[in-house]
Write an enzyme that holds these catalytic residues in place. Structure first.
Site, PDB file in Angstrom:
ATOM      1  N   CYS A  26      12.802  11.884   7.073  1.00 41.31           N
ATOM      2  CA  CYS A  26      12.917  11.302   8.316  1.00 41.31           C
ATOM      3  C   CYS A  26      14.391  11.560   8.838  1.00 41.31           C
ATOM      4  O   CYS A  26      14.752  11.556   9.829  1.00 41.31           O
ATOM      5  CB  CYS A  26      12.512   9.743   8.636  1.00 41.31           C
ATOM      6  SG  CYS A  26      13.311   8.591   7.281  1.00 41.31           S
TER       7      CYS A  26
ATOM      8  N   GLY B 292       6.839   5.403   8.116  1.00 42.48           N
ATOM      9  CA  GLY B 292       5.892   6.503   8.276  1.00 42.48           C
ATOM     10  C   GLY B 292       6.233   7.089   9.662  1.00 42.48           C
ATOM     11  O   GLY B 292       7.306   7.171  10.248  1.00 42.48           O
TER      12      GLY B 292
ATOM     13  N   GLU C  61      -1.497   7.350  -0.524  1.00 44.02           N
ATOM     14  CA  GLU C  61      -2.341   7.757  -1.554  1.00 44.02           C
ATOM     15  C   GLU C  61      -2.335   9.006  -2.239  1.00 44.02           C
ATOM     16  O   GLU C  61      -2.923   9.211  -3.073  1.00 44.02           O
ATOM     17  CB  GLU C  61      -3.897   7.621  -0.876  1.00 44.02           C
ATOM     18  CG  GLU C  61      -4.151   8.532   0.221  1.00 44.02           C
ATOM     19  CD  GLU C  61      -3.802   8.447   1.462  1.00 44.02           C
ATOM     20  OE1 GLU C  61      -4.145   9.099   2.510  1.00 44.02           O
ATOM     21  OE2 GLU C  61      -2.935   7.290   1.694  1.00 44.02           O
TER      22      GLU C  61
ATOM     23  N   LYS D  81       0.935  -1.238  -0.166  1.00 45.94           N
ATOM     24  CA  LYS D  81       0.108  -0.016   0.010  1.00 45.94           C
ATOM     25  C   LYS D  81       0.870   1.257  -0.097  1.00 45.94           C
ATOM     26  O   LYS D  81       1.485   1.472   0.892  1.00 45.94           O
ATOM     27  CB  LYS D  81      -0.792   0.177   1.071  1.00 45.94           C
ATOM     28  CG  LYS D  81      -1.905   1.175   1.071  1.00 45.94           C
ATOM     29  CD  LYS D  81      -2.640   1.427   2.347  1.00 45.94           C
ATOM     30  CE  LYS D  81      -2.266   2.476   3.309  1.00 45.94           C
ATOM     31  NZ  LYS D  81      -2.203   3.970   2.332  1.00 45.94           N
TER      32      LYS D  81
ATOM     33  N   GLU E   6      10.291   1.776  10.482  1.00 45.23           N
ATOM     34  CA  GLU E   6      11.063   2.839  10.084  1.00 45.23           C
ATOM     35  C   GLU E   6      10.018   4.330  10.289  1.00 45.23           C
ATOM     36  O   GLU E   6       9.387   4.359   9.530  1.00 45.23           O
ATOM     37  CB  GLU E   6      11.793   3.025   8.864  1.00 45.23           C
ATOM     38  CG  GLU E   6      13.089   3.657   8.737  1.00 45.23           C
ATOM     39  CD  GLU E   6      12.800   5.279   8.263  1.00 45.23           C
ATOM     40  OE1 GLU E   6      12.855   5.791   9.327  1.00 45.23           O
ATOM     41  OE2 GLU E   6      12.545   5.260   7.289  1.00 45.23           O
TER      42      GLU E   6
ATOM     43  N   GLY F  29       3.107   4.371  13.387  1.00 44.25           N
ATOM     44  CA  GLY F  29       3.684   3.393  13.758  1.00 44.25           C
ATOM     45  C   GLY F  29       3.199   2.686  15.044  1.00 44.25           C
ATOM     46  O   GLY F  29       3.224   1.389  15.219  1.00 44.25           O
TER      47      GLY F  29
ATOM     48  N   GLU G 115       9.269  16.538  15.206  1.00 44.14           N
ATOM     49  CA  GLU G 115       9.614  16.334  13.901  1.00 44.14           C
ATOM     50  C   GLU G 115       8.802  17.209  12.864  1.00 44.14           C
ATOM     51  O   GLU G 115       7.393  17.158  12.774  1.00 44.14           O
ATOM     52  CB  GLU G 115       9.401  14.938  13.279  1.00 44.14           C
ATOM     53  CG  GLU G 115       9.942  14.785  11.790  1.00 44.14           C
ATOM     54  CD  GLU G 115       9.807  13.103  11.408  1.00 44.14           C
ATOM     55  OE1 GLU G 115      10.840  12.727  10.803  1.00 44.14           O
ATOM     56  OE2 GLU G 115       8.722  12.656  11.747  1.00 44.14           O
TER      57      GLU G 115
END
Length: 502
Positions: free
Chosen positions: A298, A242, A192, A189, A264, A247, A396
């Protein structure tokens, strides 16, 4: 003054229409929904995908399960699978311009960067093919004359692969070829927002002769498609890249059936700079680390931890070089910083900057959104006099925003670097290699660069400490991550009767 490259209208653009790949066939979604993707740099629709639902996810999982249990893929020799993966690498190289274009217009990343990422992805596919031929177990003939122990590596089964929007093709390439090399089947996946290049990868894999059901690619939201991919009992493993928040949700979902999980996640990565550093090299690395992929990375070097004696000089020089960075049209080969992924994300970045300034940080460069007539863009931004407790220094931001903090001793630098929840990567700059090694040993991060930043190679493992994730991608053990270990304990000759006493 930021150098601007104004986007050009995509004249005569043909919107690309995509279906989903399930069990070797291109198909529409069960409910007929459609997702339209607008180019973040040009403001026009560039792609349409079939919107998947739980029904589509379950169809894809069933196809992957059947292909693993009853198909030929998991029973092929390592050489046979390797040859197919190598053929895929060759076809990726042939279609790299097309793949890079899709990543560019869907994610907003500069076209020159997208092409470089495709070169890296080709190398990863070739490296995975080589590891697939070297997958091996162990044997023990030291257990006595009547016993032989053999430890096998077997493919774990069906893998759910969920990838983000910031590196659409590169990140699926850090996962899928290694799963395939191990003999697994997969449901993939992509985000989107940036599904185009992954769906094009489906075309490539079908052309290579990957059997039906081995790779299934579905598009949809996390709620509709991602959730069943992480909870379904027929899925054996999840590989997710992500945000840390999602996560954690993925891990909780996987716990229901105790699936293996590889995560990750986020990062807030420091570059620690000592007075004896080669500043010319560092200044370039600081600007690159902060603004590469518009900071939507990231691994971004979003925290400069600078010795107090050189802090003013560093801020001045980084700001001067930042002013030369070209921001704008992702399709212009000269662009260095492209578009921000969505208007909502741009607003989030802007909020971090405004809140930091309100809390006492100094705005040393940039700090605002850019109106280029179409799309959404953010000026490269430097915040100095940042304190470790500020949100912009701990969370972040995922945008082109650089926070500058200061230290006086090595111990201070390590304390500041380790004071947050993340531990993905870090950098240290000093001509004294003892200093570099001390930092490298004491900073809790999965990768520590010394006198460079954000270099990489397929051979080097990638992943983080703490809330930056679980497990590692790439490196010599990457294929092993998609396997289970099985012990065969073999008795030679008749077993000595000890229980009954007869």
């Amino acid at each position: 003054m930021t150098v601007l490259v104004r986007p050009k209208a995509l004249d005569n653009l043909k919107v690309r229409e995509f279906q989903m790949l399930i069990d070797g066939r291109w198909t529409n979604g069960a409910e007929g929904g459609v997702i339209e993707r607008k180019s973040p740099g040009h403001g026009v629709v560039v792609s349409r995908y079939q919107a998947g639902t739980r029904v589509d996810a379950e169809r894809a999982i069933a196809a992957a399960r059947n292909a693993f249990d009853n198909g030929p893929w998991s029973h092929m020799t390592g050489a046979e699978r390797s040859n197919i993966i190598l053929k895929a690498a060759d076809l990726i190289a042939v279609r790299s311009d097309e793949l890079a274009y899709l990543d560019c217009i869907e994610s907003g990343k500069p076209i020159s960067q997208a092409k470089a990422e495709l070169g890296g992805a080709v190398d990863i596919w070739r490296y995975a093919a080589a590891l697939g031929r070297d997958l091996h177990g162990e044997s023990y003939n030291t257990l006595g004359e009547g016993t032989l122990g053999v430890v096998l590596r077997e493919a774990i089964g069906v893998v759910s692969i969920i990838t983000p929007w910031n590196f659409p093709f590169l990140i699926v390439s850090q996962k899928l070829p290694f799963a395939l090399a191990a003999g697994c089947t997969a449901v993939v996946k992509p985000s989107e927002l940036t599904s185009g290049s992954t769906l094009l990868l489906g075309e490539i894999l079908m052309e290579t002769g990957v059997p039906a059901g081995v790779v299934n690619i579905i598009v949809g939201t996390g709620a509709e498609v991602g959730a069943p991919m992480t909870t379904h009992p027929d899925v054996d493993m999840i590989s997710f890249t992500g945000s840390t928040l999602v996560g954690k949700l993925t891990m909780a979902n996987a716990a229901q059936t105790l699936k293996k999980v590889s995560l990750e996640l986020g990062g807030k990565n420091p570059q620690i700079v000592f007075p004896d550093a080669e500043l010319d090299d560092f200044i370039d690395a600081a600007v690159f680390g902060a603004y590469f992929n518009a900071g939507e990375c990231c691994n971004a070097g979003s925290r400069l931890i600078v010795h107090r004696d050189i802090a003013d000089e560093v801020v001045q020089r980084v700001a001067a070089l930042s002013a030369k960075v070209k921001v704008g049209d992702p399709l212009d080969p000269q662009t260095k910083v492209g578009a921000i992924i969505t208007p909502e994300h741009l607003a989030k970045i802007d909020t971090y900057v405004r809140n930091a300034a309100s809390a006492g940080a100094n705005l040393s460069h940039g700090g605002s959104a850019l109106d280029l007539g179409m799309g959404q863009f953010m000026s490269p931004t430097i915040l100095s006099a940042v304190q470790p407790e500020m949100a912009v220094a701990r969370e972040e931001v995922f945008g082109p925003v650089l926070s500058v903090l200061t230290f006086e001793t090595l111990e201070d630098a390590v304390r500041i670097a380790n004071s947050i929840d993340y531990g993905l990567s870090a950098g240290v700059w000093s001509r004294d290699f003892d200093t570099c090694l001390k930092i490298g040993r004491r900073v809790r991060a999965g990768t520590v660069w010394m006198n460079t930043f954000m270099d990489g190679a397929s051979e080097l493992p990638f992943g983080g400490y703490k809330q930056s994730g679980l497990g590692r991608e790439l490196g010599r053990h990457a294929v092993e991550d998609y396997t289970e270990t099985k012990t065969l304990n073999m008795h030679i000759g008749r077993r000595k009767v000890v229980w009954s006493g007869n």
